[in-house]
Motif scaffolding. Structure first.
Motif, PDB file in Angstrom:
ATOM      1  N   ARG A  51       0.842  -1.213   0.000  1.00 57.10           N
ATOM      2  CA  ARG A  51       0.000   0.000   0.000  1.00 57.10           C
ATOM      3  C   ARG A  51       0.871   1.255   0.000  1.00 57.10           C
ATOM      4  N   ALA A  70     -13.240   2.558   4.808  1.00 58.64           N
ATOM      5  CA  ALA A  70     -12.632   2.409   3.485  1.00 58.64           C
ATOM      6  C   ALA A  70     -11.922   3.709   3.098  1.00 58.64           C
ATOM      7  N   VAL A  71     -10.934   3.593   2.212  1.00 64.83           N
ATOM      8  CA  VAL A  71     -10.272   4.772   1.662  1.00 64.83           C
ATOM      9  C   VAL A  71     -10.569   4.816   0.168  1.00 64.83           C
ATOM     10  N   LEU A  72     -11.065   5.958  -0.307  1.00 66.83           N
ATOM     11  CA  LEU A  72     -11.368   6.087  -1.727  1.00 66.83           C
ATOM     12  C   LEU A  72     -10.323   6.983  -2.372  1.00 66.83           C
ATOM     13  N   LYS A  73      -9.754   6.492  -3.482  1.00 66.75           N
ATOM     14  CA  LYS A  73      -8.698   7.255  -4.158  1.00 66.75           C
ATOM     15  C   LYS A  73      -9.217   7.661  -5.531  1.00 66.75           C
ATOM     16  N   VAL A  74      -9.384   8.963  -5.705  1.00 68.68           N
ATOM     17  CA  VAL A  74     -10.077   9.469  -6.883  1.00 68.68           C
ATOM     18  C   VAL A  74      -9.085  10.077  -7.872  1.00 68.68           C
ATOM     19  N   PRO A  75      -9.149   9.654  -9.136  1.00 69.85           N
ATOM     20  CA  PRO A  75      -8.214  10.201 -10.132  1.00 69.85           C
ATOM     21  C   PRO A  75      -8.472  11.680 -10.392  1.00 69.85           C
ATOM     22  N   ARG A 100     -17.383  12.969 -12.515  1.00 73.08           N
ATOM     23  CA  ARG A 100     -18.607  13.118 -11.724  1.00 73.08           C
ATOM     24  C   ARG A 100     -18.430  14.136 -10.598  1.00 73.08           C
ATOM     25  N   PHE A 124     -20.109  10.854  -5.851  1.00 77.50           N
ATOM     26  CA  PHE A 124     -20.158   9.411  -6.056  1.00 77.50           C
ATOM     27  C   PHE A 124     -20.317   8.724  -4.709  1.00 77.50           C
ATOM     28  N   LEU A 163     -18.270   2.464  -2.156  1.00 78.89           N
ATOM     29  CA  LEU A 163     -18.629   1.101  -2.568  1.00 78.89           C
ATOM     30  C   LEU A 163     -19.178   0.314  -1.384  1.00 78.89           C
ATOM     31  N   MET A 184     -12.526   5.096 -13.068  1.00 78.15           N
ATOM     32  CA  MET A 184     -12.499   4.130 -11.970  1.00 78.15           C
ATOM     33  C   MET A 184     -11.955   4.790 -10.700  1.00 78.15           C
ATOM     34  N   VAL A 185     -12.603   4.473  -9.583  1.00 78.34           N
ATOM     35  CA  VAL A 185     -12.131   4.949  -8.286  1.00 78.34           C
ATOM     36  C   VAL A 185     -11.471   3.772  -7.569  1.00 78.34           C
ATOM     37  N   VAL A 186     -10.355   4.035  -6.920  1.00 79.15           N
ATOM     38  CA  VAL A 186      -9.685   2.975  -6.173  1.00 79.15           C
ATOM     39  C   VAL A 186     -10.291   2.915  -4.774  1.00 79.15           C
ATOM     40  N   PHE A 187     -10.669   1.707  -4.365  1.00 80.32           N
ATOM     41  CA  PHE A 187     -11.315   1.512  -3.083  1.00 80.32           C
ATOM     42  C   PHE A 187     -10.409   0.655  -2.219  1.00 80.32           C
ATOM     43  N   GLU A 188      -9.973   1.191  -1.095  1.00 79.49           N
ATOM     44  CA  GLU A 188      -9.089   0.416  -0.220  1.00 79.49           C
ATOM     45  C   GLU A 188      -9.817   0.065   1.062  1.00 79.49           C
ATOM     46  N   GLU A 207      -6.842  -3.302  -2.145  1.00 81.48           N
ATOM     47  CA  GLU A 207      -7.462  -2.365  -3.069  1.00 81.48           C
ATOM     48  C   GLU A 207      -8.370  -3.070  -4.076  1.00 81.48           C
ATOM     49  N   LEU A 208      -9.525  -2.470  -4.322  1.00 80.98           N
ATOM     50  CA  LEU A 208     -10.393  -2.877  -5.422  1.00 80.98           C
ATOM     51  C   LEU A 208     -10.547  -1.644  -6.301  1.00 80.98           C
ATOM     52  N   ASP A 209     -10.793  -1.844  -7.600  1.00 77.50           N
ATOM     53  CA  ASP A 209     -11.121  -0.702  -8.446  1.00 77.50           C
ATOM     54  C   ASP A 209     -12.606  -0.793  -8.739  1.00 77.50           C
ATOM     55  N   TYR A 210     -13.308   0.331  -8.673  1.00 79.66           N
ATOM     56  CA  TYR A 210     -14.721   0.249  -9.036  1.00 79.66           C
ATOM     57  C   TYR A 210     -15.176   1.454  -9.828  1.00 79.66           C
ATOM     58  N   PRO A 243     -17.898   4.155 -10.289  1.00 77.37           N
ATOM     59  CA  PRO A 243     -18.960   4.736  -9.478  1.00 77.37           C
ATOM     60  C   PRO A 243     -20.286   4.842 -10.241  1.00 77.37           C
ATOM     61  N   PHE A 284     -21.044   0.522 -10.588  1.00 78.13           N
ATOM     62  CA  PHE A 284     -20.611  -0.264  -9.438  1.00 78.13           C
ATOM     63  C   PHE A 284     -19.971  -1.597  -9.820  1.00 78.13           C
ATOM     64  N   VAL A 315     -16.888  -4.010 -10.261  1.00 78.73           N
ATOM     65  CA  VAL A 315     -15.708  -4.090  -9.404  1.00 78.73           C
ATOM     66  C   VAL A 315     -14.622  -4.927 -10.058  1.00 78.73           C
ATOM     67  N   GLU A 329      -3.755  -8.057  -5.990  1.00 80.70           N
ATOM     68  CA  GLU A 329      -4.452  -7.781  -4.736  1.00 80.70           C
ATOM     69  C   GLU A 329      -5.021  -9.069  -4.146  1.00 80.70           C
TER      70      GLU A 329
END
Lengths: 420, 130
Positions: A375, A396-401, A406, A409, A412, B1-5, B10-13, B15, B18, B20, B26
Motif C-alpha cells: 500500500r 474504506a479509503v477512496l482514491k479518486v483520479p 462526476r 459518487f 462502494l 475508476m475509483v480505487v477503493f481500499e 485495493e479494489l477498483d470500481y 462509481p 458499481f 468491481v 491484490e
C-alpha cells in the motif's frame, strides 16, 4: 575517485566527437552523391545540425527521455517518505551535493537505475516490485549502488550514449521502413528524378545507420562495463557499511521470475541488475554488461576487513583471482598516509554525518506487514499521479483520479455520497 | 475508476455502474495477509462456464476477451481474465452476492473463503450504519 570522474568525462567528450565524425562523413558523402559536385557542403551542414541537436538533447534532456521511456513517475517526499528517507541517508553518506530526483516505475519486477548529467542533476528510479519485495536494509544497498553510479560520474556517459543510441535506432528504423515502402511505389509508377534522388538519400542514410547501430550498441556495453558495476557495489558497501544488504537484494532480484515490462537493449545496461541477462549465466562474457550476480554476491559476502573500498578490493581480488584493482588508487590510500592538504575520500568526514543519517532513519519506520508495504508503494504512485484520498467513515479509503468527471459518487461499501 | 481500499486491500470500481475489478496482485496480497491459504487454487475454483449467454467483456489490463466463470454451484457469473490478471464483477452487489453464494458452496476451502469473506465484509450492506 578523481581518476574515474576524469575518465568518464573524457569518454563522454570522445563519444560526442566520434558521433560528429561519423555524421559529417555520412553527410558529406550523401551530399556529394545526391546533389552533385559541391553538394557535400550542404550535406555537411545538415549533418552538423543533426549532431548539435542530438548532443544538446542528450545532454540536457537525456535524463527526462530515459525516465519517460521507462514510464517512471517522479515522486515527492510525502508520497513515499520511507524511500525518500533511504535516499536521503545515502546522499549524506556519499556526500552528494543534492538529493537526486526520485522516480517510481510501475513494474512488478524488482530493479533500479540512475541517470542524469552530474550529481547536482541526477535522478534515481526504482520499480514498485523492488519497493514491495525488499527489506529496508536491502533497499538501502540498492539505492547506495545507484548513488555510487552518480558519485562516480557514470551517469553522464551512460545517459548520453543511451540517448544517442536510441536516436540512431529510431532513425534507422524510419529509414529502413521508408526504403521498404518506397521500393513498392517505384515499381508501380514512373519515378521522377527528384523522387529517385530522395529515395537514394534515404537508402544511403539507412545503410550507414544500419552499420552504425550495432557499433554504438557495442559502445554502450563498454560504457556499462563490469568494472563500473563492481565499483558501484563497492560504493554501496562503503556508504551503507552493510555489504550484506546489497548481497541479499541482488539475490532477491536474481531469483524473481518476473520479467520487466518496458525494457529494451538501450535501457537494459542502466539497471542494477541487467534485466535482459539470464540469471544463470556463470561466466561474464565479453558482451555482458553486468558481472554475474553470484560473483557479485560472493565478493560482498567475503568482505572480511569491514565495509571500505579497500576491503571490497581485497575481496574482489580474492574471489576473481584477478590482480587488477577495481577501485582507483586515490580511494585506497588510508587517511594517515595521505599527504597534507589533499582531500580525504569522503567516508572519513562523513562519519559524523552518518549519525545524523541514523537519526533520520529512525523517523520513518518500515511497515510491519507485506500489505502495508504494498500500500505504501501503490499510494506513492497514486499520489504522484495526483489522486485525491478520501477517508470514508466506514473504514474504506477512496482514491479518486484527477480527471474524474462526476460531481459526487457513492462509497462502494457504505454507499455514503462523497463530493469529488 | 475509483480505487477503493479496505483492510489494506485495493479494489477498483466504477462509481457509475458499481462494477468491481479485483486485481490478481491484490488477490495474492489478500491471501498472503490471511496466512498460508491453499496456494494457487483460486483460478481452479473459479471455473469457466460455457453456457453463459452474456456478452464477453475485455480484460482492463490485457484487453483480451475474458472468460465467463463461477464457483461450482455458485449462482453469480463473473468475468475472469484468461491470463490471470484479475476478476471483474458486473456490480458491487454482484460481488457481495458472489461472496454469499460461494461461501455456501465452497465453505470448506480456505482460499476461496478468504476471498469471499473479504468481499462479503468489504461490500456488505449491513455495514451501512457503521
Amino acid at each position: 575517485m578523481w581518476e574515474l570522474i576524469r575518465a568518464n568525462r573524457r569518454k563522454s567528450v570522445f563519444l560526442v566527437v566520434i558521433m560528429a565524425a561519423l555524421l559529417f562523413v555520412v553527410g558529406y558523402a550523401a551530399g556529394e552523391l545526391l546533389i552533385g559536385q559541391g553538394g557535400g557542403v550542404i550535406g555537411l551542414f545538415f549533418a552538423f545540425a543533426v549532431w548539435i541537436i542530438m548532443t544538446l538533447v542528450a545532454y540536457f534532456q537525456g535524463r527526462q527521455i530515459f525516465m519517460t521511456v521507462s514510464g517512471a513517475q517522479k515522486i515527492k517526499k510525502e508520497d513515499h517518505p520511507q524511500l525518500w528517507n533511504v535516499v536521503e541517508e545515502m546522499v549524506i553518506a556519499s556526500q552528494l551535493p543534492k538529493i537526486p530526483d526520485i522516480y517510481i516505475i510501475d513494474d512488478p519486477a524488482p530493479n533500479a537505475f540512475a541517470a542524469g548529467r552530474n550529481p547536482a542533476n541526477a535522478a534515481v528510479a526504482v520499480t514498485t516490485g523492488l519497493l514491495n519485495r525488499l527489506k529496508r536494509d536491502e533497499l538501502q544497498g540498492v539505492i547506495a549502488h545507484e548513488i555510487g553510479h552518480v558519485k562516480n560520474r557514470d551517469i553522464l556517459f551512460m545517459t548520453m550514449i543511451g540517448v544517442m543510441l536510441g536516436a540512431i535506432v529510431l532513425i534507422t528504423d524510419i529509414a529502413v521502413r521508408s526504403m521498404f515502402y518506397g521500393g513498392h511505389r517505384r515499381r508501380s509508377r514512373t519515378a521522377s528524378s527528384g523522387g529517385s534522388q530522395f529515395e537514394l538519400i534515404i537508402l544511403v542514410a539507412g545503410i550507414v545507420l544500419m552499420i552504425l547501430a550495432p557499433l554504438l550498441a557495442h559502445l554502450i556495453y563498454l560504457a556499462a562495463s563490469r568494472k563500473r558495476e563492481y565499483l558501484a557495489d563497492a560504493s554501496s558497501a562503503q556508504f551503507t557499511r552493510f555489504p550484506e544488504g546489497l548481497a541479499l537484494a541482488l539475490e532477491k532480484i536474481a531469483h524473481t521470475p518476473i520479467k520487466m515490462k518496458k525494457i529494451n537493449r538501450v535501457t537494459a545496461p542502466m539497471y542494477t541488475v541487467n534485466p535482459l541477462q539470464k540469471a544463470s549465466a556463470k561466466a561474464a562474457g565479453l558482451f555482458s554488461t553486468h558481472p554475474p550476480i553470484g560473483e557479485r554476491v560472493k565478493i560482498l559476502r567475503s568482505m572480511a576487513g569491514g565495509s571500505t573500498y579497500m576491503a571490497y578490493n581485497e575481496a574482489f581480488q580474492q574471489i576473481t583471482g584477478s590482480r587488477s584493482s577495481i577501485v582507483p588508487q586515490s580511494a585506497l590510500i588510508s587517511p594517515e598516509s595521505r599527504p597534507a592538504g589533499t582531500a580525504p575520500p569522503g567516508p572519513v568526514p562523513g562519519l559524523r554525518q552518518m549519525e545524523g543519517a541514523a537519526l533520520l532513519a529512525a523517523a520513518v519506520p518500515e511497515p510491519a506487514t507485506q500489505a502495508g508495504k504494498v500500500r505504501q508503494t501503490t499510494d506513492a504512485l497514486w499520489k504522484a499521479r495526483n489522486y485525491r484520498f478520501i477517508h470514508c467513515d466506514c473504514g474504506a479509503v477512496l482514491k479518486v483520479p484527477p480527471d474524474f468527471k462526476r460531481r459526487e459518487f457513492k462509497c462502494l461499501r457504505c454507499k455514503k455520497v462523497h463530493s469529488a | 475508476m475509483v480505487v477503493f481500499e479496505y483492510r489494506q486491500i485495493e479494489l477498483d470500481y466504477c462509481p457509475g455502474c458499481f462494477g468491481v475489478w479485483f486485481d490478481e496482485g491484490e488477490v495474492e496480497l489478500l491471501l498472503e495477509t490471511a496466512g498460508p491459504a491453499s496456494g494457487d487454487a483460486v483460478l481452479k475454483l473459479i471455473v469457466v462456464t460455457r453456457d453463459a449467454t452474456e456478452t464477453k467483456r475485455r480484460c482492463p489490463v490485457c484487453d483480451k476477451p475474458m472468460d465467463k466463470a463461477s464457483v461450482p454451484g455458485g449462482k453469480v457469473i463473473l468475468d475472469r481474465c484468461p491470463h490471470g490478471n484479475g476478476i471483474w464483477f458486473d456490480a458491487g452487489e454482484f460481488a457481495a452476492a458472489f461472496a454469499e453464494s460461494a461461501g455456501e458452496t465452497a465453505g470448506q476451502d480456505g482460499t476461496i473463503r478468504v476471498i469471499t469473506d473479504f468481499l462479503g465484509e468489504a461490500l456488505d450492506k449491513r455495514h451501512e450504519e457503521t
